[in-house]
Design a protein around this motif. Structure first.
Motif, PDB file in Angstrom:
ATOM      1  N   PHE A  53      31.230  -2.529  45.442  1.00  0.00           N
ATOM      2  CA  PHE A  53      29.970  -3.189  45.098  1.00  0.00           C
ATOM      3  C   PHE A  53      29.561  -2.924  43.657  1.00  0.00           C
ATOM      4  CE2 PHE A  53      25.292  -3.082  44.785  1.00  0.00           C
ATOM      5  CZ  PHE A  53      25.028  -4.420  45.064  1.00  0.00           C
ATOM      6  N   GLU A  54      29.833  -1.715  43.166  1.00  0.00           N
ATOM      7  CA  GLU A  54      29.268  -1.308  41.885  1.00  0.00           C
ATOM      8  C   GLU A  54      30.224  -1.395  40.709  1.00  0.00           C
ATOM      9  OE1 GLU A  54      27.055   2.341  41.877  1.00  0.00           O
ATOM     10  OE2 GLU A  54      26.532   2.161  43.981  1.00  0.00           O
ATOM     11  N   PHE A  55      31.522  -1.603  40.954  1.00  0.00           N
ATOM     12  CA  PHE A  55      32.473  -1.637  39.850  1.00  0.00           C
ATOM     13  C   PHE A  55      33.082  -3.030  39.746  1.00  0.00           C
ATOM     14  CE2 PHE A  55      36.538  -0.803  37.701  1.00  0.00           C
ATOM     15  CZ  PHE A  55      36.085  -0.066  36.627  1.00  0.00           C
ATOM     16  N   GLY A  56      33.083  -3.559  38.511  1.00  0.00           N
ATOM     17  CA  GLY A  56      33.695  -4.862  38.296  1.00  0.00           C
ATOM     18  C   GLY A  56      32.722  -6.015  38.288  1.00  0.00           C
ATOM     19  N   ASN A  57      31.427  -5.741  38.444  1.00  0.00           N
ATOM     20  CA  ASN A  57      30.443  -6.826  38.364  1.00  0.00           C
ATOM     21  C   ASN A  57      29.213  -6.401  37.568  1.00  0.00           C
ATOM     22  OD1 ASN A  57      29.381  -5.035  40.168  1.00  0.00           O
ATOM     23  ND2 ASN A  57      29.005  -6.521  41.813  1.00  0.00           N
ATOM     24  N   ARG A  58      29.389  -5.371  36.748  1.00  0.00           N
ATOM     25  CA  ARG A  58      28.287  -4.888  35.910  1.00  0.00           C
ATOM     26  C   ARG A  58      28.378  -5.514  34.521  1.00  0.00           C
ATOM     27  NH1 ARG A  58      24.740  -1.076  38.297  1.00  0.00           N
ATOM     28  NH2 ARG A  58      25.466  -0.942  40.441  1.00  0.00           N
ATOM     29  N   LEU A  59      27.250  -5.698  33.882  1.00  0.00           N
ATOM     30  CA  LEU A  59      27.169  -6.275  32.552  1.00  0.00           C
ATOM     31  C   LEU A  59      26.250  -5.417  31.683  1.00  0.00           C
ATOM     32  CD1 LEU A  59      26.559  -9.994  33.600  1.00  0.00           C
ATOM     33  CD2 LEU A  59      28.716  -9.057  32.725  1.00  0.00           C
ATOM     34  N   GLN A  60      26.546  -5.387  30.414  1.00  0.00           N
ATOM     35  CA  GLN A  60      25.681  -4.654  29.489  1.00  0.00           C
ATOM     36  C   GLN A  60      25.664  -5.363  28.139  1.00  0.00           C
ATOM     37  OE1 GLN A  60      26.778  -0.633  27.930  1.00  0.00           O
ATOM     38  NE2 GLN A  60      24.838   0.000  28.817  1.00  0.00           N
ATOM     39  N   ILE A  61      24.467  -5.573  27.624  1.00  0.00           N
ATOM     40  CA  ILE A  61      24.282  -6.116  26.283  1.00  0.00           C
ATOM     41  C   ILE A  61      23.498  -5.083  25.488  1.00  0.00           C
ATOM     42  CG2 ILE A  61      23.538  -8.069  24.882  1.00  0.00           C
ATOM     43  CD1 ILE A  61      23.313  -9.726  27.390  1.00  0.00           C
ATOM     44  N   GLY A  62      23.992  -4.758  24.300  1.00  0.00           N
ATOM     45  CA  GLY A  62      23.306  -3.797  23.447  1.00  0.00           C
ATOM     46  C   GLY A  62      22.851  -4.446  22.161  1.00  0.00           C
ATOM     47  N   ALA A  63      22.156  -3.680  21.357  1.00  0.00           N
ATOM     48  CA  ALA A  63      21.737  -4.149  20.038  1.00  0.00           C
ATOM     49  C   ALA A  63      21.457  -2.956  19.142  1.00  0.00           C
ATOM     50  CB  ALA A  63      20.488  -5.030  20.136  1.00  0.00           C
ATOM     51  N   LEU A  64      21.866  -3.096  17.890  1.00  0.00           N
ATOM     52  CA  LEU A  64      21.389  -2.200  16.848  1.00  0.00           C
ATOM     53  C   LEU A  64      20.228  -2.895  16.159  1.00  0.00           C
ATOM     54  CD1 LEU A  64      24.675  -0.881  15.182  1.00  0.00           C
ATOM     55  CD2 LEU A  64      23.460  -0.023  17.193  1.00  0.00           C
ATOM     56  N   VAL A  65      19.194  -2.127  15.826  1.00  0.00           N
ATOM     57  CA  VAL A  65      18.030  -2.731  15.179  1.00  0.00           C
ATOM     58  C   VAL A  65      17.697  -1.987  13.894  1.00  0.00           C
ATOM     59  CG1 VAL A  65      17.122  -3.427  17.433  1.00  0.00           C
ATOM     60  CG2 VAL A  65      16.257  -1.342  16.350  1.00  0.00           C
ATOM     61  N   GLU A  66      16.964  -2.675  13.061  1.00  0.00           N
ATOM     62  CA  GLU A  66      16.594  -2.199  11.737  1.00  0.00           C
ATOM     63  C   GLU A  66      15.418  -1.225  11.818  1.00  0.00           C
ATOM     64  OE1 GLU A  66      16.287  -5.258   8.435  1.00  0.00           O
ATOM     65  OE2 GLU A  66      14.201  -5.098   9.102  1.00  0.00           O
ATOM     66  N   GLN A  67      15.573  -0.080  11.139  1.00  0.00           N
ATOM     67  CA  GLN A  67      14.476   0.875  11.009  1.00  0.00           C
ATOM     68  C   GLN A  67      14.127   1.029   9.539  1.00  0.00           C
ATOM     69  OE1 GLN A  67      15.263   5.062  11.889  1.00  0.00           O
ATOM     70  NE2 GLN A  67      13.179   5.319  12.634  1.00  0.00           N
ATOM     71  N   LEU A  68      12.853   1.065   9.230  1.00  0.00           N
ATOM     72  CA  LEU A  68      12.431   1.210   7.843  1.00  0.00           C
ATOM     73  C   LEU A  68      12.434   2.685   7.430  1.00  0.00           C
ATOM     74  CD1 LEU A  68       9.404  -1.267   7.737  1.00  0.00           C
ATOM     75  CD2 LEU A  68      11.788  -1.688   7.069  1.00  0.00           C
ATOM     76  N   PRO A  69      12.701   2.955   6.148  1.00  0.00           N
ATOM     77  CA  PRO A  69      12.628   4.337   5.670  1.00  0.00           C
ATOM     78  C   PRO A  69      11.198   4.863   5.716  1.00  0.00           C
ATOM     79  CG  PRO A  69      12.892   2.824   3.827  1.00  0.00           C
ATOM     80  CD  PRO A  69      13.055   2.013   5.081  1.00  0.00           C
ATOM     81  N   ASP A  70      11.063   6.081   6.206  1.00  0.00           N
ATOM     82  CA  ASP A  70       9.758   6.721   6.357  1.00  0.00           C
ATOM     83  C   ASP A  70       9.906   8.161   5.857  1.00  0.00           C
ATOM     84  OD1 ASP A  70       7.526   8.136   7.258  1.00  0.00           O
ATOM     85  OD2 ASP A  70       7.437   7.101   9.181  1.00  0.00           O
ATOM     86  N   PRO A  71       9.117   8.591   4.875  1.00  0.00           N
ATOM     87  CA  PRO A  71       9.302   9.945   4.333  1.00  0.00           C
ATOM     88  C   PRO A  71       9.055  11.054   5.340  1.00  0.00           C
ATOM     89  CG  PRO A  71       7.281   8.937   3.486  1.00  0.00           C
ATOM     90  CD  PRO A  71       8.040   7.860   4.189  1.00  0.00           C
ATOM     91  N   THR A  72       8.355  10.762   6.432  1.00  0.00           N
ATOM     92  CA  THR A  72       8.119  11.804   7.440  1.00  0.00           C
ATOM     93  C   THR A  72       9.308  11.984   8.376  1.00  0.00           C
ATOM     94  OG1 THR A  72       7.064  10.308   9.036  1.00  0.00           O
ATOM     95  CG2 THR A  72       5.655  11.305   7.354  1.00  0.00           C
ATOM     96  N   ASN A  73      10.225  11.027   8.389  1.00  0.00           N
ATOM     97  CA  ASN A  73      11.504  11.217   9.077  1.00  0.00           C
ATOM     98  C   ASN A  73      12.420  11.952   8.105  1.00  0.00           C
ATOM     99  OD1 ASN A  73      10.799   9.926  11.456  1.00  0.00           O
ATOM    100  ND2 ASN A  73      11.574   7.942  10.810  1.00  0.00           N
ATOM    101  N   ARG A  74      12.790  13.178   8.454  1.00  0.00           N
ATOM    102  CA  ARG A  74      13.426  13.976   7.409  1.00  0.00           C
ATOM    103  C   ARG A  74      14.274  15.111   7.970  1.00  0.00           C
ATOM    104  NH1 ARG A  74       8.720  17.511   4.445  1.00  0.00           N
ATOM    105  NH2 ARG A  74      10.546  17.937   3.157  1.00  0.00           N
ATOM    106  N   VAL A  75      15.072  15.674   7.082  1.00  0.00           N
ATOM    107  CA  VAL A  75      15.863  16.868   7.362  1.00  0.00           C
ATOM    108  C   VAL A  75      15.307  18.000   6.519  1.00  0.00           C
ATOM    109  CG1 VAL A  75      18.168  17.916   7.254  1.00  0.00           C
ATOM    110  CG2 VAL A  75      17.921  15.482   7.799  1.00  0.00           C
TER     111      VAL A  75
END
Length: 531
Positions: free
Chosen positions: A385-407
């Motif tokens: 039932f669970e193998f061979g009939n599954r589907l998946q669609i993905g996406a990469l999306v754009e993120q803007l630069p933010d100075p608070t996101n940091r190392v």
């Protein structure tokens, strides 16, 4: 084969890191006659062990990071941001770097990715344009070996054909394509650094299906290809030699040495005329921050304060479905169809979306058994039932630069050499959330048109990263706001260049590795001229 780990006499170029940027840079400079040394923090993996590493990946006792021996004090980090950042799943420390476990997709950035501020009033423009990189993109595709086709009506302009023919669409691709045609969504092939035929001394793809995190055949490009070429041209590669800091001259204008440690704990100084840091989006800013001095109290090359800031990722948006008919799709291991139709947008929001149609068959019988504890007849029924009939669609999306996101450096925790570990603070932001919601609405329409039942979608407020850290030593013309110039040379030190996704001012929604190699090839010309 590993040789002595003592330093060479003063060389022409010292490169920190042997991933795609470091390896390509080393090979290109060595082939131009320069004396090059590469310092790599991790070990040299034996190619003959790859099948064992694949088996380790497939067995439930091992996690993703076990495949390439990531973890422990050497790889310690902290994550203090609003979204947990699983750093050790994004990287591999070893000769070849993160290309040892990458998926292998190699799209070019689109023209709009270089013009975000001028087109949309968002973020910033790159100080170079797509046209400036076109010849280097073509060279990168040849150097890596890219299979593709000119069937993408949304792709940026190109003059050259791909080095190899594309991989054909899978059976499930045909099901997606039929629904997309009904919805007027164009579907096309995916350029990827994977041999569709023998190329550059490597075999065609053998179909193991475990491309990420390991390709046992070597048909998928990884940076050991260029490490070998660099060594054949005379480059010396020292593994298990993590660089502790960079030391500069008394004026603070030139780097004099890379100080690295060996497994016995001894520190050595490698001197060079030119230095290239190619440690990726996290370890590159960390090394600069660890290299603070009286002249650079906030970290080397950090007069702008931008080192470590503006961390970007590609948040992943996905939708799963259950089809009431067999797809008979096998785990191909890589994506063979995409759609860039929703990438070049007119309005500023939602941002760019790259749709990816996964060759996904469903959970394996072992996953079903371990997840639900079903065995015998119950397991057979569940698999049916669970193998061979599954589907998946993905996406990469754009993120803007933010100075608070940091190392930054976490001084409360140290690695195996007593250095503060990197702390990664990453949040998604409203722009990326809007793009993920847009992507999932499209994905839902496609699955519904196919007659599938939607079974789940990514939480857009807590998505997984695509393992593409970018932006933490950004490129720009203003030294007060950026770390490197258009030559990839730091504004502050005249003989220090950075070859990494960390120099990206914006990140688009395209996989970054081809652009990393493209920029490295551009930087090679400038370094060669300086030498």
């Amino acid at each position: 084969m590993t040789g002595p780990r003592t330093p060479s006499d003063r060389v022409d170029v010292c490169i920190v890191g042997s991933g795609p940027a470091g390896a390509v840079t080393a090979a290109a400079l060595a082939e131009r006659g320069h004396e090059v040394i590469v310092l790599e923090a991790g070990p040299r993996f034996d190619f003959a062990d790859r099948q064992h590493r694949m088996e380790r990946h497939l067995r439930p006792a091992h996690g993703w990071t076990d495949v390439w021996d990531m973890g422990g004090p050497r790889d310690a980090y902290t994550s203090s941001g609003p979204v947990d950042y699983p750093l050790n799943t994004t990287r591999v420390k070893g000769v070849g770097g993160t290309t040892l476990h990458w998926l292998g997709l190699t799209p070019r950035f689109h023209e709009k990715d270089f013009e975000m501020e001028s087109r949309y009033g968002l973020a910033t423009d790159w100080p170079i344009a797509y046209d400036d990189l076109r010849p280097y993109y073509a060279e990168a595709e040849t150097q890596m070996g890219v299979a593709g086709a000119e069937d993408n009506p949304f792709a940026p302009p190109r003059e050259e054909s791909f080095p190899m023919e594309r991989f054909p669409p899978s059976y499930s691709d045909s099901l997606f394509a039929e629904a997309c045609e009904e919805l007027d969504i164009a579907v096309h092939s995916v350029p990827q650094a994977r041999n569709s035929e023998p190329y550059d001394g490597r075999s065609a793809c053998q179909g193991w299906g475990t491309c990420a995190p390991v390709c046992p055949s070597g048909a998928k490009y990884d940076a050991t290809v260029h490490v070998r070429k660099a060594e054949q041209a005379g480059t010396r590669v020292i593994d298990r030699a993590p660089v502790q800091r960079l030391e500069h001259d008394s004026e603070g204008e030139r780097v004099e040495a890379a100080v690295y440690a060996t497994p016995d704990g001894t520190e050595h100084r490698q001197e060079a005329r030119q230095f290239v840091v190619a440690c990726g989006g996290i370890e590159t800013p960390r090394l600069l921050l660890l290299s603070q001095s009286e002249t650079y109290p906030d970290g080397l090359a950090n007069s702008s304060g931008a080192v470590g800031r503006y961390l970007m990722e590609h948040a992943f948006a996905g939708t799963n479905g259950l089809l009431l008919e067999r797809t008979e799709q096998h785990e191909t291991g890589f994506i063979t169809s995409e759609s860039h139709q929703f990438y070049d947008h007119e309005d500023s929001t939602p941002g760019s979306v790259k749709l990816e149609f996964f060759n996904y068959a469903g959970p394996s019988p072992l996953d079903i058994a371990l997840g639900d504890g079903r065995w015998g007849t119950d397991l057979l029924e569940a698999v049916d039932f669970e193998f061979g009939n599954r589907l998946q669609i993905g996406a990469l999306v754009e993120q803007l630069p933010d100075p608070t996101n940091r190392v930054t450096l976490d001084t409360d925790e140290t690695d195996d050499h007593g250095n503060p570990v990197p702390d990664v603070s990453w949040g998604v932001g409203n722009h990326a959330i809007a793009a993920m919601e847009h992507a999932q609405e499209i994905q839902r329409r496609i699955l519904t048109t196919m007659g599938a039942r939607v079974t789940g979608q990514t939480d857009v407020h807590d998505p997984g990263p695509a393992r593409h850290p970018m932006g933490t030593t950004r490129m720009g013309t203003d030294p007060a706001e950026s770390v490197v110039d258009t030559r990839l040379r730091t504004h502050d030190l005249e003989n220090l260049s950075i070859a990494s996704s960390s120099v990206f001012p914006t990140g688009g929604a395209m996989n970054p590795t081809l652009t990393i190699v493209t920029l490295a090839l551009k930087a090679v010309e400038h370094i060669d001229a300086d030498l």
